[in-house]
Design a protein around this motif. Structure first.
Motif, PDB file in Angstrom:
ATOM      1  N   GLY A 166       0.809  -1.209   0.000  1.00  0.00           N
ATOM      2  CA  GLY A 166       0.000   0.000   0.000  1.00  0.00           C
ATOM      3  C   GLY A 166       0.843   1.260   0.000  1.00  0.00           C
ATOM      4  O   GLY A 166       2.061   1.240  -0.236  1.00  0.00           O
ATOM      5  N   ARG A 167       0.188   2.388   0.294  1.00  0.00           N
ATOM      6  CA  ARG A 167       0.854   3.689   0.230  1.00  0.00           C
ATOM      7  C   ARG A 167       1.913   3.871   1.316  1.00  0.00           C
ATOM      8  O   ARG A 167       2.853   4.652   1.151  1.00  0.00           O
ATOM      9  N   SER A 168       1.796   3.151   2.427  1.00  0.00           N
ATOM     10  CA  SER A 168       2.779   3.296   3.499  1.00  0.00           C
ATOM     11  C   SER A 168       4.029   2.454   3.273  1.00  0.00           C
ATOM     12  O   SER A 168       5.007   2.587   4.010  1.00  0.00           O
ATOM     13  N   ALA A 169       4.019   1.579   2.255  1.00  0.00           N
ATOM     14  CA  ALA A 169       5.147   0.673   2.002  1.00  0.00           C
ATOM     15  C   ALA A 169       6.074   1.293   0.963  1.00  0.00           C
ATOM     16  O   ALA A 169       5.627   1.866  -0.035  1.00  0.00           O
ATOM     17  N   ARG A 170       7.380   1.161   1.187  1.00  0.00           N
ATOM     18  CA  ARG A 170       8.368   1.663   0.229  1.00  0.00           C
ATOM     19  C   ARG A 170       8.506   0.720  -0.955  1.00  0.00           C
ATOM     20  O   ARG A 170       8.857   1.139  -2.056  1.00  0.00           O
ATOM     21  N   HIS A 171       8.300  -0.567  -0.730  1.00  0.00           N
ATOM     22  CA  HIS A 171       8.328  -1.577  -1.785  1.00  0.00           C
ATOM     23  C   HIS A 171       7.342  -2.665  -1.414  1.00  0.00           C
ATOM     24  O   HIS A 171       6.870  -2.720  -0.280  1.00  0.00           O
ATOM     25  N   TYR A 172       7.009  -3.524  -2.361  1.00  0.00           N
ATOM     26  CA  TYR A 172       5.980  -4.546  -2.146  1.00  0.00           C
ATOM     27  C   TYR A 172       6.596  -5.954  -2.147  1.00  0.00           C
ATOM     28  O   TYR A 172       7.249  -6.319  -3.126  1.00  0.00           O
ATOM     29  N   PRO A 173       6.388  -6.755  -1.103  1.00  0.00           N
ATOM     30  CA  PRO A 173       5.895  -6.329   0.216  1.00  0.00           C
ATOM     31  C   PRO A 173       7.038  -5.776   1.062  1.00  0.00           C
ATOM     32  O   PRO A 173       8.190  -6.131   0.843  1.00  0.00           O
ATOM     33  N   GLN A 174       6.715  -4.969   2.046  1.00  0.00           N
ATOM     34  CA  GLN A 174       7.714  -4.432   2.965  1.00  0.00           C
ATOM     35  C   GLN A 174       7.601  -5.124   4.312  1.00  0.00           C
ATOM     36  O   GLN A 174       6.513  -5.258   4.855  1.00  0.00           O
ATOM     37  N   HIS A 175       8.751  -5.603   4.831  1.00  0.00           N
ATOM     38  CA  HIS A 175       8.787  -6.213   6.159  1.00  0.00           C
ATOM     39  C   HIS A 175       8.754  -5.093   7.202  1.00  0.00           C
ATOM     40  O   HIS A 175       9.644  -4.235   7.224  1.00  0.00           O
ATOM     41  N   CYS A 176       7.756  -5.109   8.040  1.00  0.00           N
ATOM     42  CA  CYS A 176       7.547  -4.035   9.004  1.00  0.00           C
ATOM     43  C   CYS A 176       7.437  -4.587  10.414  1.00  0.00           C
ATOM     44  O   CYS A 176       7.095  -5.753  10.619  1.00  0.00           O
ATOM     45  N   GLY A 177       7.721  -3.709  11.374  1.00  0.00           N
ATOM     46  CA  GLY A 177       7.563  -4.044  12.784  1.00  0.00           C
ATOM     47  C   GLY A 177       6.304  -3.438  13.354  1.00  0.00           C
ATOM     48  O   GLY A 177       5.431  -2.925  12.641  1.00  0.00           O
ATOM     49  N   LEU A 178       6.226  -3.464  14.678  1.00  0.00           N
ATOM     50  CA  LEU A 178       5.023  -2.995  15.355  1.00  0.00           C
ATOM     51  C   LEU A 178       4.847  -1.483  15.242  1.00  0.00           C
ATOM     52  O   LEU A 178       3.718  -0.990  15.309  1.00  0.00           O
ATOM     53  N   SER A 179       5.929  -0.731  15.076  1.00  0.00           N
ATOM     54  CA  SER A 179       5.838   0.730  15.074  1.00  0.00           C
ATOM     55  C   SER A 179       5.528   1.312  13.697  1.00  0.00           C
ATOM     56  O   SER A 179       5.398   2.534  13.572  1.00  0.00           O
ATOM     57  N   HIS A 180       5.400   0.467  12.675  1.00  0.00           N
ATOM     58  CA  HIS A 180       5.124   0.977  11.326  1.00  0.00           C
ATOM     59  C   HIS A 180       3.736   1.596  11.270  1.00  0.00           C
ATOM     60  O   HIS A 180       2.755   1.001  11.717  1.00  0.00           O
ATOM     61  N   ARG A 181       3.632   2.799  10.696  1.00  0.00           N
ATOM     62  CA  ARG A 181       2.361   3.504  10.625  1.00  0.00           C
ATOM     63  C   ARG A 181       1.656   3.163   9.309  1.00  0.00           C
ATOM     64  O   ARG A 181       2.204   3.351   8.224  1.00  0.00           O
ATOM     65  N   LEU A 182       0.431   2.705   9.419  1.00  0.00           N
ATOM     66  CA  LEU A 182      -0.369   2.294   8.260  1.00  0.00           C
ATOM     67  C   LEU A 182      -1.145   3.483   7.708  1.00  0.00           C
ATOM     68  O   LEU A 182      -1.450   4.439   8.417  1.00  0.00           O
ATOM     69  N   GLU A 183      -1.467   3.380   6.406  1.00  0.00           N
ATOM     70  CA  GLU A 183      -2.268   4.387   5.745  1.00  0.00           C
ATOM     71  C   GLU A 183      -3.527   3.745   5.176  1.00  0.00           C
ATOM     72  O   GLU A 183      -3.696   2.523   5.220  1.00  0.00           O
ATOM     73  N   ASP A 184      -4.402   4.594   4.618  1.00  0.00           N
ATOM     74  CA  ASP A 184      -5.705   4.123   4.154  1.00  0.00           C
ATOM     75  C   ASP A 184      -5.562   3.111   3.029  1.00  0.00           C
ATOM     76  O   ASP A 184      -4.767   3.289   2.097  1.00  0.00           O
ATOM     77  N   GLU A 185      -6.323   2.004   3.154  1.00  0.00           N
ATOM     78  CA  GLU A 185      -6.396   0.920   2.161  1.00  0.00           C
ATOM     79  C   GLU A 185      -5.085   0.146   2.045  1.00  0.00           C
ATOM     80  O   GLU A 185      -4.771  -0.385   0.986  1.00  0.00           O
ATOM     81  N   ASP A 186      -4.300   0.078   3.113  1.00  0.00           N
ATOM     82  CA  ASP A 186      -3.131  -0.801   3.140  1.00  0.00           C
ATOM     83  C   ASP A 186      -3.572  -2.247   3.294  1.00  0.00           C
ATOM     84  O   ASP A 186      -4.625  -2.547   3.874  1.00  0.00           O
ATOM     85  N   VAL A 187      -2.743  -3.155   2.791  1.00  0.00           N
ATOM     86  CA  VAL A 187      -2.977  -4.598   2.940  1.00  0.00           C
ATOM     87  C   VAL A 187      -1.886  -5.139   3.853  1.00  0.00           C
ATOM     88  O   VAL A 187      -0.694  -4.912   3.618  1.00  0.00           O
ATOM     89  N   VAL A 188      -2.281  -5.877   4.894  1.00  0.00           N
ATOM     90  CA  VAL A 188      -1.350  -6.354   5.912  1.00  0.00           C
ATOM     91  C   VAL A 188      -1.468  -7.870   6.041  1.00  0.00           C
ATOM     92  O   VAL A 188      -2.574  -8.420   6.091  1.00  0.00           O
TER      93      VAL A 188
END
Length: 242
Positions: free
Chosen positions: A58-80
Motif C-alpha cells: 500500500g501507500r505506506s510501504a516503500r516496496h511490495y511487500p515491505q517487512h515491518c515491525g510494530l511501530s510501522h504507521r499504516l495508511e488508508d487501504e493498506d494490505v497487511v
C-alpha cells in the motif's frame, strides 16, 4: 469522507491467499492509533506476542511487500499480512532434539545402542553424518545419510571440521571451500563453517568444494585460448593492428 473523519481502512491477507477487500478493519488516528501494533490489538489481544513481522502492501510501504515491525504507521487501504513466530519444541530443534519420541529418532537410537555399549566409558566418541553432497552424483534436495555415520573422538584426532575432512579423505581439506552444518553445534540451519568449527554429537555436515579454474583466465577471456570465438576475435583485430 474517510480522510476527513481520520479513519484508515486496513485489509487482511491470509498467507497464500488473495486479500480480503470485503471486510476491512477500520482504525482511527484519534482513537487507538494506526500502527501495526494497533492493528494487531484490533484483531486479537494476543496477536502482538505471536507476531514475528508484518508484510505490508500500500501507500505506506516503500516496496511490495515491505517487512515491518510494530511501530510501522499504516495508511488508508493498506494490505497487511501477519507472520507469526514458529513454536519451538522443548529440548532442541527438529530431529536433533535432545529427547524425542519421533519414529525416526527412535530408530536412530536403536541402531547406535550396540555401538555405544561396545565402546569404553572413559572415551567420548562422537558420531557425525555427512550428506551425499560429497559424491559427484549429488543432487540438491537429497536427505542426509543416517545409516553410516562417521565416528570421531575428542581424544583421538579431534572433533573439528578439519578433523572430519581428514577422516573422510586426506585431500578434502585442500578442496573444501566451506562446510554447511546442521545440529546442536550450529547457531542456525544451515550454518556456514570453516575448518576450526567444533562439531557435536549427531551433527549433519555438507562439504562444499572449490570450483576448479582453468589456467590462464576464465572463459573466452583466457590468456591463451584456442576456442573458435577467440580465434575469430584475433582474426578481426588483425587488420587493425597492421
Amino acid at each position: 469522507m474517510w480522510e476527513e473523519m481520520g479513519l484508515v481502512r486496513v485489509y487482511t491477507k491470509p498467507q497464500g491467499q488473495q486479500p480480503d477487500f470485503d471486510e476491512p478493519f477500520v482504525l482511527s488516528a484519534d482513537r487507538g492509533g494506526c500502527t501495526v501494533e494497533d492493528f494487531c490489538n484490533h484483531v486479537h489481544k494476543t496477536l502482538v506476542k505471536d507476531m514475528k513481522y508484518a508484510l505490508v502492501w500500500g501507500r505506506s510501504a516503500r516496496h511490495y511487500p515491505q517487512h515491518c515491525g510494530l511501530s510501522h504507521r499504516l495508511e488508508d487501504e493498506d494490505v497487511v499480512q501477519i507472520v507469526k513466530k514458529k513454536e519451538r519444541e522443548e529440548g532442541g530443534r527438529g530431529r536433533f532434539k535432545t529427547h524425542s519420541n519421533a519414529p525416526a529418532r527412535i530408530a536412530d537410537r536403536e541402531k547406535k545402542a550396540p555401538l555405544k555399549q561396545s565402546l569404553p566409558a572413559t572415551t567420548s566418541y562422537i558420531n557425525y553424518v555427512i550428506s551425499p553432497e560429497m559424491s559427484s552424483t549429488y543432487l540438491e534436495g537429497q536427505q542426509p545419510d543416517f545409516d553410516e555415520p562417521f565416528v570421531l573422538s575428542a581424544d583421538r584426532g579431534g572433533c573439528t571440521v578439519e578433523d572430519f575432512c581428514n577422516h573422510v579423505h586426506k585431500t578434502l581439506v585442500k578442496d573444501m571451500k566451506y562446510a554447511l552444518v546442521w545440529g546442536r553445534s550450529a547457531r542456525h540451519y544451515p550454518q556456514h563453517c570453516g575448518l576450526s568449527h567444533r562439531l557435536e554429537d549427531e551433527d549433519v555436515v555438507q562439504i562444499v568444494k572449490k570450483k576448479e579454474r582453468e589456467e590462464g583466465g576464465r572463459g573466452r577471456f583466457k590468456t591463451h585460448s584456442n576456442a573458435p570465438a577467440r580465434i575469430a576475435d584475433r582474426e578481426k583485430k588483425a587488420p587493425l593492428k597492421q
